[in-house]
Design a protein around this motif. Structure first.
Motif, PDB file in Angstrom:
ATOM      1  N   GLU A   2       0.848  -1.257   0.024  1.00 38.11           N
ATOM      2  CA  GLU A   2      -0.036  -0.131   0.048  1.00 38.11           C
ATOM      3  C   GLU A   2       0.713   1.210  -0.008  1.00 38.11           C
ATOM      4  OE1 GLU A   2      -3.242   0.036  -0.301  1.00 38.11           O
ATOM      5  OE2 GLU A   2      -3.568  -2.067  -0.081  1.00 38.11           O
ATOM      6  N   HIS A   4       0.683   3.654   1.828  1.00 38.90           N
ATOM      7  CA  HIS A   4       1.293   4.221   3.217  1.00 38.90           C
ATOM      8  C   HIS A   4       2.251   3.457   3.698  1.00 38.90           C
ATOM      9  CE1 HIS A   4      -0.823   0.753   4.782  1.00 38.90           C
ATOM     10  NE2 HIS A   4      -2.260   0.995   4.268  1.00 38.90           N
ATOM     11  N   ASP A   5       2.433   2.197   3.189  1.00 39.95           N
ATOM     12  CA  ASP A   5       3.704   1.380   3.590  1.00 39.95           C
ATOM     13  C   ASP A   5       4.777   1.972   2.769  1.00 39.95           C
ATOM     14  OD1 ASP A   5       2.103  -0.412   5.117  1.00 39.95           O
ATOM     15  OD2 ASP A   5       1.899  -1.617   3.707  1.00 39.95           O
ATOM     16  N   GLU A 286      -0.903   2.410   8.949  1.00 38.42           N
ATOM     17  CA  GLU A 286      -2.483   2.836   8.204  1.00 38.42           C
ATOM     18  C   GLU A 286      -3.236   3.750   9.028  1.00 38.42           C
ATOM     19  OE1 GLU A 286      -6.141  -0.451   6.811  1.00 38.42           O
ATOM     20  OE2 GLU A 286      -4.373  -1.013   7.994  1.00 38.42           O
TER      21      GLU A 286
END
Length: 333
Positions: A2, A4-5, A286
Motif C-alpha cells: 500500500e 502508506h507502507d 495505516e
C-alpha cells in the motif's frame, strides 16, 4: 504494498539521509572540543563542514515535512508529546547556525570562544536528543484512545531512551572523527584516526547493547539482520581506520548509521508510534496516514524533486572535496 507502507519506507530513508549527513556534522562540532588543541585547529574542523552543514539540514526539513503530509496523526502526536526535547533540538539548530555565521564577525578571543563553545554544545545536545526521541518512538509512549500523548517529560528519559541517546552521540562523534580524518591534512589527521578507534569500539559496544534490547522488545528477523550489519560495519570501520583506509572507514561508519536506523524502523513497523497504555491505541502506518489521493500526489512530487536535490547536494560535496589543514587557514582579519 500500500501507499502508506511505501511512505513509511520513504520517511525511514529521509531520516537515514539526515542522520548520515548531519551525523558527521554534529560529530565534527563535538570534536572541536575533544580533538582540536587550539583555535587554529578548531577553525580547520569548522571549515570542513562549513560549506555543507546547512545543506545537510534540508534532510531534516524534508523528513519532518514528509511526516506531516503523509502521516498527520503521527506528526501531531509526536510533536505535541515530545514538545520540549524537539524544541531543545530546534533551539540548538538555530543557535548553531548563528554560531557558524557570527563566530568570525569579530576578532576578540572572548567573542570567538563563546561562539565556539556554543557550536560544541549545540552539536552535542541534538546528537544525544535524537537518540532519546527515536528510542521512545520505537519502545512506545503513553498514547491514549484519542491519539494524544498522555505522559510527562520524565516518561521520555527512561533507561532505554538514555541508552539510545548515548548510542547516537557516540555514533555521530565516531562518524565525525572519520570524516575529519578524511577531510584534513597535517597533525589533525592521524589524531582523528586514533580517536576514531577508541570512539568506534565504545560505539560498537553501546550499539550492540541498544539493538539487542530493541530486538528483545519488538524485533523480527529483518531488524535482527540490520542490527548485525550495523555492529559489523562499526567493527569493520574501526579495523580499516586503524589500517589508514579513511575512505573505506567513513563508508562503513555511514553504513552503520543507515543499518541502525533501518533496524529501528523495521522493529517499529507496522506501528509508527506504539502505545504503552494499550496496543489497540497505537498509531500505525495505516491509521495515521493521509488519504490515498494525498499520498499519490506526494509520490509524484517526491519522484520528480528528490533526484534533483540529491544531484545538487552531491555536486556540492564534489566541489569541496579537497583536504584542508592549519596551513590553509588565514590569520584573523
Amino acid at each position: 504494498m500500500e501507499l502508506h507502507d511505501i511512505w513509511f519506507a520513504v520517511i525511514a530513508v529521509l531520516w537515514t539521509g539526515y542522520f548520515f549527513l548531519e551525523g558527521f556534522d554534529f560529530g565534527v562540532g563535538v570534536l572541536t572540543r575533544l580533538l582540536a588543541r587550539d583555535r587554529g585547529e578548531r577553525r580547520v574542523l569548522i571549515n570542513t563542514i562549513g560549506p555543507v552543514w546547512d545543506g545537510n539540514e534540508v534532510w531534516l526539513l524534508t523528513a519532518a515535512g514528509g511526516t506531516f503530509a503523509a502521516f498527520p496523526d503521527w506528526y501531531a502526536t509526536l510533536f505535541s508529546g515530545f514538545y520540549l526535547p524537539l524544541l531543545a533540538v530546534l533551539v540548538c539548530l538555530i543557535v548553531r547556525g548563528v554560531a557558524f555565521e557570527y563566530r568570525a564577525k569579530r576578532t576578540e578571543d572572548a567573542w570567538q570562544d563563546r561562539w565556539e563553545k556554543a557550536l560544541f554544545v549545540t552539536s552535542l545536545l541534538p546528537a544525544f536528543l535524537w537518540g532519546v526521541v527515536f528510542a521512545n518512538i520505537v519502545r512506545g509512549v503513553p498514547v491514549d484512545g484519542r491519539k494524544n500523548y498522555a505522559g510527562g517529560l520524565g516518561d521520555l528519559f527512561g533507561p532505554y531512551a538514555l541508552l539510545g541517546g548515548l548510542v547516537t552521540l557516540t555514533l555521530f562523534t565516531f562518524h565525525g572523527a572519520l570524516f575529519t580524518a578524511l577531510k584534513t591534512t597535517g597533525d589533525i589527521r592521524p589524531r582523528a584516526r586514533r580517536l576514531a578507534v577508541a570512539l568506534g569500539l565504545a560505539c560498537a559496544a553501546l550499539t550492540a547493547l541498544f539493538l539487542a534490547w530493541t530486538q528483545a522488545h519488538s524485533g523480527d528477523v529483518w531488524s535482527l539482520g540490520a542490527s548485525v550489519i550495523a555492529v559489523a560495519a562499526l567493527l569493520g570501520a574501526v579495523a580499516v581506520d586503524a589500517a589508514g583506509r579513511e575512505g573505506w572507514a567513513f563508508a562503513l561508519s555511514g553504513a552503520a548509521v543507515a543499518a541502525t536506523v533501518a533496524a529501528l524502523f523495521l522493529a517499529l513497523f507496522p506501528d509508527v508510534m506504539p502505545s504503552s497504555l494499550d496496543p489497540r491505541w497505537s498509531l500505525t502506518a495505516e491509521n495515521a496516514a493521509s488519504s490515498p489521493y494525498t499520498l499519490r500526489i506526494m509520490t509524484w512530487c517526491a519522484a520528480l524533486a528528490t533526484p534533483v536535490v540529491m544531484l545538487y547536494q552531491g555536486w556540492t560535496y564534489w566541489v569541496f572535496r579537497k583536504r584542508i589543514g592549519t596551513r590553509h587557514i588565514a590569520e584573523n582579519h
